[in-house]
Enzyme design. Structure first.
Site, mmCIF file in Angstrom:
data_model
loop_
_atom_site.group_PDB
_atom_site.id
_atom_site.type_symbol
_atom_site.label_atom_id
_atom_site.label_comp_id
_atom_site.label_asym_id
_atom_site.label_seq_id
_atom_site.Cartn_x
_atom_site.Cartn_y
_atom_site.Cartn_z
ATOM 1 N N GLN A 154 -7.395 -3.508 2.522
ATOM 2 C CA GLN A 154 -6.175 -3.728 1.765
ATOM 3 C C GLN A 154 -5.578 -5.132 2.027
ATOM 4 O O GLN A 154 -5.000 -5.746 1.031
ATOM 5 C CB GLN A 154 -5.387 -2.743 2.069
ATOM 6 C CG GLN A 154 -5.533 -1.364 1.403
ATOM 7 C CD GLN A 154 -4.800 -0.118 1.965
ATOM 8 O OE1 GLN A 154 -4.183 0.043 3.139
ATOM 9 N NE2 GLN A 154 -4.744 0.908 1.170
ATOM 10 N N SER A 178 -1.394 1.696 11.904
ATOM 11 C CA SER A 178 -1.724 2.454 10.897
ATOM 12 C C SER A 178 -1.146 4.069 11.033
ATOM 13 O O SER A 178 -0.918 4.357 12.273
ATOM 14 C CB SER A 178 -3.146 2.812 10.399
ATOM 15 O OG SER A 178 -3.512 1.490 9.953
ATOM 16 N N THR A 228 0.863 -1.205 -0.030
ATOM 17 C CA THR A 228 -0.018 -0.107 0.153
ATOM 18 C C THR A 228 0.969 1.166 -0.069
ATOM 19 O O THR A 228 2.083 1.304 -0.060
ATOM 20 C CB THR A 228 -0.745 -0.070 1.370
ATOM 21 O OG1 THR A 228 -0.041 -0.027 2.496
ATOM 22 C CG2 THR A 228 -1.610 -1.275 1.517
ATOM 23 N N CYS A 229 0.361 2.650 0.034
ATOM 24 C CA CYS A 229 1.168 3.643 0.062
ATOM 25 C C CYS A 229 1.866 3.595 1.435
ATOM 26 O O CYS A 229 2.836 4.431 1.411
ATOM 27 C CB CYS A 229 0.417 4.756 -0.371
ATOM 28 S SG CYS A 229 -1.057 5.034 0.603
ATOM 29 N N ALA A 258 -21.588 30.873 -0.172
ATOM 30 C CA ALA A 258 -21.428 29.613 -0.973
ATOM 31 C C ALA A 258 -19.970 29.351 -1.241
ATOM 32 O O ALA A 258 -19.386 29.614 -2.513
ATOM 33 C CB ALA A 258 -22.146 29.722 -2.321
ATOM 34 N N GLY A 259 -19.229 29.080 -0.316
ATOM 35 C CA GLY A 259 -17.787 28.980 -0.558
ATOM 36 C C GLY A 259 -17.306 27.344 -0.690
ATOM 37 O O GLY A 259 -18.215 26.592 -0.525
ATOM 38 N N LYS A 260 -16.089 27.173 -0.857
ATOM 39 C CA LYS A 260 -15.522 25.483 -0.945
ATOM 40 C C LYS A 260 -15.843 24.909 0.094
ATOM 41 O O LYS A 260 -16.216 23.784 0.120
ATOM 42 C CB LYS A 260 -14.256 25.708 -1.518
ATOM 43 C CG LYS A 260 -13.937 25.805 -2.983
ATOM 44 C CD LYS A 260 -13.904 24.094 -3.428
ATOM 45 C CE LYS A 260 -14.346 24.108 -5.361
ATOM 46 N NZ LYS A 260 -15.672 24.110 -5.350
ATOM 47 N N MET A 261 -15.348 25.596 1.268
ATOM 48 C CA MET A 261 -15.492 24.739 2.637
ATOM 49 C C MET A 261 -16.938 24.248 2.855
ATOM 50 O O MET A 261 -17.230 23.327 3.379
ATOM 51 C CB MET A 261 -15.126 25.694 3.601
ATOM 52 C CG MET A 261 -13.565 25.548 3.784
ATOM 53 S SD MET A 261 -12.970 23.996 4.448
ATOM 54 C CE MET A 261 -12.894 24.417 6.234
ATOM 55 N N PRO A 314 -9.930 2.778 8.601
ATOM 56 C CA PRO A 314 -10.535 1.623 8.185
ATOM 57 C C PRO A 314 -9.924 0.829 6.976
ATOM 58 O O PRO A 314 -10.318 -0.132 6.538
ATOM 59 C CB PRO A 314 -11.986 1.709 8.075
ATOM 60 C CG PRO A 314 -12.061 3.253 7.842
ATOM 61 C CD PRO A 314 -10.857 3.695 8.583
#
Lengths: 272, 421
Positions: free
Chosen positions: B120, B109, B49-50, B190-193, B115
């Site tokens: 994996q 981990s 895995t990474c 109306a923002g990204k967050m 989870p």
């Protein structure tokens, strides 16, 4: 036979007590399944103990302190099992398990005056009066526990610093809902209980009984819960204030149940 | 059982090392094949895995399993061992079992209890199974590891608390409302967050999304995204009491909601609670509003505090989880020993029963006719001889399978009595 089963019941309930103790001390989920099994088996054994007592006495075993305490513990376990089946709240056990253990133990310590059965207590109204009142009280105890859980969880959420309780306790919505439903079960039962008691007294008692402190306190209890239910339904009273009123209501129930056991009142028959 | 595990993880190696040793999924069957044919490896699987690369193998009973796996990793990726020496770890036998259990239960981990790792590990196991690299030992080990992971999830709360801002908001909402079905969320600004937070809440079951913005057009656009409803700029306070959850992230320099607004909202809502998430900087909502009954206000720092507390909670829960792993390793050891000893006992009995029958048949001819009583005496005599002789070794085998740590002893006994696997 009934004392044997009652002792077995105490042994099984003690597992629940241990669970509550460990949960409070370690603040972790400990032994819950074992404790639940213990309480479940204890409930069956408790039922057997009551049935055997009934057979031995030839009437419902709720006319003396021993039987009354044992029966009260029994209906509280019943109330717990019903609400557990509906809500799966493990936290409720922390309130219920110690109380039923103490009540059952106290019942076992009070010797049962089997012979001293008062003629006055042989009435259908009396046999309705006791179980409905007790079931009502058991439901109020659940509402009380839900109220305490609500206040603790609300404090955790308002303080914004989650600690053990935040993780263990159910959501505010669930606490509020459980409290409300318990009230809506408990209140009609208490009402029936009070009416049955009044009918019994008016038929059986010759001396005046209206000034009996227990009766007065019961009416106060009834009024508190009536106000609470009224505001819940009409003005949407809920959350913190409803929780505090449920707690107050049960404190008055306790005063009624424990604080008014002196001689010379209608309810002192039970002691004589 | 002769388990060996060699690998590295985010704890021992930086990302540029980890990516060099990564096994791409399509190459896994080939790598497993190589392990089986070139090395003394009976069963194997590769987890890549990474955050970690690990090779787990059941090797032949030779002491240099660790070297073989190291050699395999280096030669497969064409990296000299010297450059990896500081990064690779290895575990054998019980330590390998413990490590596998800990990894599957997400105790090793980067984010404790996350989870994904279990999935994996499961995929790695299935891949190895399909490549024919899994036998009885690894199959038993991995199935046990999945069971341990399940136990840890159900008996501790290690994975149940949120560790990101958006999930922390969802978690808090659930602590207030329990179920988000039928709930309404209102987005201010109306923002990204706020869009991200609303997305998480929708995913968690919120039914209705209201959007309010300084420019109405932008509100309409965002509302379309959630099939929600845009609120006219001047109508904010006509609609705000409909919201169970308010996410605020406007660019306003002053508070848009103050304590009096909170009181009015709760009155109109008949005491139904409101959860306000203020992720704007500077803040949009007066902190005093949190003092109103049934209003719960969290700003961005409060959410971070919740995440910190959740991480500490995971640390605490990890202790209970480690205890579960400890129990399970002991249990697995017992199984493994019993597996190693039982066939030996059976073989021992069968072997000597066969010898007894053979010898009896040979001598029986020379004895001539016997009464049935005499037959029975000879039968029981030979049987009790065999039993007496086997009593000590069998009870020793059983004792060994229960107690001592050295698996070589079982091998010695097998050798003494001429038993083969």
């Amino acid at each position: 036979m009934n004392t044997l089963f009652l002792r077995l019941t105490i042994a099984l309930y003690s597992i629940g007590l241990l669970h509550s103790f460990l949960t409070i001390v370690t603040r972790k989920k400990t032994l819950f399944r074992v404790a639940l099994a213990g309480i479940g088996l204890g409930f069956i054994s408790h039922a057997l103990s009551i049935i055997f007592a009934w057979i031995e006495l030839d009437h419902p075993p709720i006319t003396d302190n021993h039987g009354a305490l044992s029966f009260f513990a029994f209906v509280i376990v019943l109330a717990f099992l019903v609400s557990y089946a509906r809500y799966r709240l493990e936290s409720l056990s922390v309130f219920v398990f110690p109380l039923v253990f103490i009540l059952t133990l106290a019942a076992n310590l009070i010797s049962s005056p089997n012979a001293a059965r008062h003629e006055l207590l042989r009435s259908l109204w009396f046999y309705i009066h006791i179980p409905t009142t007790f079931l009502g009280y058991a439901a109020f105890f659940v509402a009380f526990s839900a109220g305490i859980m609500y206040l603790i969880q609300e404090r955790e959420l308002k303080r914004k610093r989650p600690q053990a309780f935040y993780y263990r306790l159910p959501s505010l919505e669930i606490c509020d809902d459980l409290g409300y439903r318990s009230l809506s079960v408990g209140f009609p039962l208490l009402t029936v209980g009070i009416v049955a008691g009044a009918l019994w007294a008016s038929r059986s008692l010759t001396q005046p009984w209206g000034g009996d402190p227990k009766i007065i306190w019961s009416l106060i209890t009834w009024l508190v819960y009536a106000v609470l239910i009224h505001y819940r339904l009409s003005a949407g009273l809920r959350g913190r204030r409803a929780a505090m009123m449920s707690i107050l209501g049960f404190v008055i129930v306790l005063l009624t149940f424990l604080g008014t056991r002196h001689q010379g009142s209608a309810h002192s028959f039970i002691q004589q | 059982m002769n388990l060996v595990l060699v690998g590295l993880s985010h704890k021992t190696a930086p990302v540029h090392i980890r990516e060099r040793l990564h096994f791409p999924e399509p190459q896994l069957p080939q790598a497993l094949e190589l392990l089986r044919t070139r090395y003394e490896v009976r069963e194997s699987m590769i987890l890549s895995t990474c955050n970690r690369v690990e090779v787990l193998a059941q090797t032949a009973e030779s002491p240099d399993g660790v070297h073989q796996l190291r050699d395999f990793i280096c030669s497969f990726h064409k990296v000299p061992y010297d450059s990896l020496r500081d990064f690779l770890y290895d575990f054998t036998q019980l330590d390998a079992v413990r490590h596998v259990f800990r990894v599957a239960a997400s105790l090793d981990s980067m984010v404790l209890g996350e989870p994904q790792i279990l999935g994996q590990v499961k995929t790695a196991f299935t891949t190895a199974q399909n490549a024919g690299a899994i036998g009885a030992t690894l199959s038993q080990l991995m199935n046990r590891a999945f069971f341990v992971a399940k136990r840890v999830r159900s008996e501790t709360t290690i994975a149940s608390s949120a560790v990101s801002i958006s999930y922390a908001a969802v978690e808090l909402a659930k602590k207030i409302f329990n179920d988000l079905k039928g709930k309404t969320v209102m987005i201010l600004g109306a923002g990204k967050m706020s869009e991200l937070a609303a997305k998480h809440l929708s995913g968690a079951g919120v039914s209705k999304v209201l959007v309010w913005n300084r420019t109405y057009q932008r509100a309409v656009e965002l509302a379309e995204l959630f099939k929600g409803e845009a609120i006219q700029t001047e109508d904010l306070f006509r609609h705000i009491e409909r919201a169970d959850i308010i996410i605020s992230s406007t660019g306003s320099p002053a508070f848009i909601l103050n304590k009096a607004d909170g009181e009015r909202m709760i009155h109109l809502r008949k005491n139904r609670p409101v959860f306000i998430i203020d992720i704007a900087v500077p803040r949009d909502v007066d902190p005093e509003i949190n003092k109103v009954n049934n209003v719960f206000l969290y700003d961005i720092d409060d959410l971070r505090n919740v995440i910190d507390a959740n991480l500490r909670q995971r640390q605490r829960e990890a202790q209970s989880a480690e205890e579960i792993v400890r129990q399970e390793v002991d249990l697995f050891l017992e199984y493994a020993r019993a597996r190693d000893a039982t066939p030996a006992i059976v073989m021992l009995r069968e072997h000597w029963e066969a010898v007894r029958k053979e010898e009896l048949a040979r001598s029986r001819k020379r004895l001539g006719s016997l009464t049935s009583e005499q037959e029975a005496v000879i039968e029981s005599l030979t049987q009790s001889l065999v039993n007496k002789m086997l009593h000590q070794p069998i009870s020793e085998l059983k004792r060994l399978s229960r107690q001592t740590l050295n698996p070589d002893e079982v091998a010695i006994i097998k050798r003494i009595f001429g038993l083969k696997d």
